[in-house]
Design an enzyme around this catalytic site. Structure first.
Site, short mmCIF file in Angstrom:
data_model
loop_
_atom_site.label_atom_id
_atom_site.label_comp_id
_atom_site.label_asym_id
_atom_site.label_seq_id
_atom_site.Cartn_x
_atom_site.Cartn_y
_atom_site.Cartn_z
N GLU A 242 0.84 -1.21 0.00
CA GLU A 242 0.00 0.00 0.00
C GLU A 242 0.87 1.24 0.00
OE1 GLU A 242 -3.25 -0.24 2.86
OE2 GLU A 242 -3.15 1.91 3.22
N ASP B 254 0.22 5.30 0.57
CA ASP B 254 -0.86 6.11 1.14
C ASP B 254 -0.66 7.59 1.16
OD1 ASP B 254 -2.70 4.39 2.27
OD2 ASP B 254 -1.50 4.06 4.05
N GLU C 7 -3.08 10.44 3.12
CA GLU C 7 -4.31 10.68 3.90
C GLU C 7 -4.30 12.15 4.29
OE1 GLU C 7 -4.78 8.15 7.32
OE2 GLU C 7 -4.80 6.34 6.11
#
Ligand SMILES: *[C@@H]1O[C@H](CO)[C@@H](O)[C@H](O)[C@H]1NC(C)=O
Length: 282
Positions: free
Chosen positions: A98, A100, A102
């Site tokens: 993953e 990411d 955010e």
């Protein structure tokens, strides 16, 4: 080294040039939120909303094994404290990879926190966080994830904010075997997001909306065990071999010096047995 070069070659050989105008109807499935995620303007605009009952989210139709994925995003304006907008690449299964982004909301006028992480084989713990040098709620800005066999680069409006190099030769895992999809979601995380959960979501301001435009994937689409790569510039090597030139390295250092608010690589309290290897390789 040689195995990643072989992989690169096989990716290049599988090359197919595809030029396509961005269209969410063609590239994206809104996957949850019961109508709170919408594709508008004939595929040119996508919005996610969050109210007290639910958030919403979407994913790319395609899975990719390497790519440079750009998205224009305008984050939730006003009092967005407690909301989290995620934008990430992720593979399937319990040992997933993953990459990411955010975006943690904040009170009006207070800065968003941009949280980044890299997971390999289901293990993350590689957080870096930043504030931004602009207001991400006023206009659309381009958030990009470059993922090639040698490195991962997070950038915003073309300015790199983080580089995660392939240091497999030093025993550091690097995601390169599992194809990933693009995902995004808007949800409530007021149990932890804003100042560690102290500031709660103000539901009188709901629904909260994040907007998306101009999705662009210069990427290798993974389908039935084969990858076919595309590049809008006509030269796939532009992103498959991309690295940071001197100017980009300088901008990366500028961001890290002025806007980085957390770096796992300097958090010695958290790693009493010693910092992760990628933090110490020079
Ligand atoms: C919110 O604003 C405060 C005060 O400026 C800042 O310390 C914090 O990092 C900001 N972001 C979040 C997600 O709390």
């Amino acid at each position: 080294m040689s195995s990643s070069f072989g992989l690169l070659l096989s990716v290049l050989i599988g090359l197919v040039l595809v030029a396509s105008a961005a269209n969410f109807k063609q590239d994206i499935d809104v996957t949850w939120g019961n109508g709170r995620g919408k594709i508008l303007e004939n595929g040119q605009l996508l919005t996610l909303t969050l109210d007290r009952f639910s958030g919403s989210g979407f994913q790319s139709k395609n899975e990719y094994l390497f790519g440079k994925i750009d998205m224009n995003m305008k984050l939730v304006p006003g009092n967005s404290a407690g909301t989290v907008t995620t934008y990430y690449l992720r593979s399937q299964g319990s040992t997933w990879d993953e990459i990411d982004f955010e975006f943690l909301g904040n009170l009006s006028g207070e800065p968003y926190t941009v949280h980044t992480n890299v997971y390999c084989g289901g293990k993350g713990d590689r957080e870096q966080q930043f504030h931004l040098w602009f207001d991400p709620t006023k206009d659309f800005h381009t958030y990009s994830l470059l993922w090639n066999p040698r490195r991962i680069i997070f950038s915003i409006d073309g300015t790199p904010i983080r580089e995660f190099k392939n240091l497999e030769s030093f025993g550091v895992p690097f995601p390169k075997r599992q194809p990933m999809r693009v995902y995004s979601s808007l949800w409530n995380a007021d149990d932890w997001a804003t100042r560690g959960g102290l500031i709660k979501t103000d539901w009188s301001k709901a629904p909260f909306t994040a907007s998306y435009r101009n999705y662009k994937a210069d990427a290798c689409v993974w389908s039935a065990g084969k990858s076919s790569c595309s590049s809008s510039s006509g030269s796939p090597s532009s992103w498959l071999l991309q690295e940071l030139d001197i100017g980009s390295q300088q901008r990366l250092r500028w961001v890290q010096k002025n806007y980085m608010i957390y770096n796992y690589c300097t958090d010695t309290n958290r790693f009493p047995q010693g910092l992760p290897k990628e933090c110490t390789v020079r």
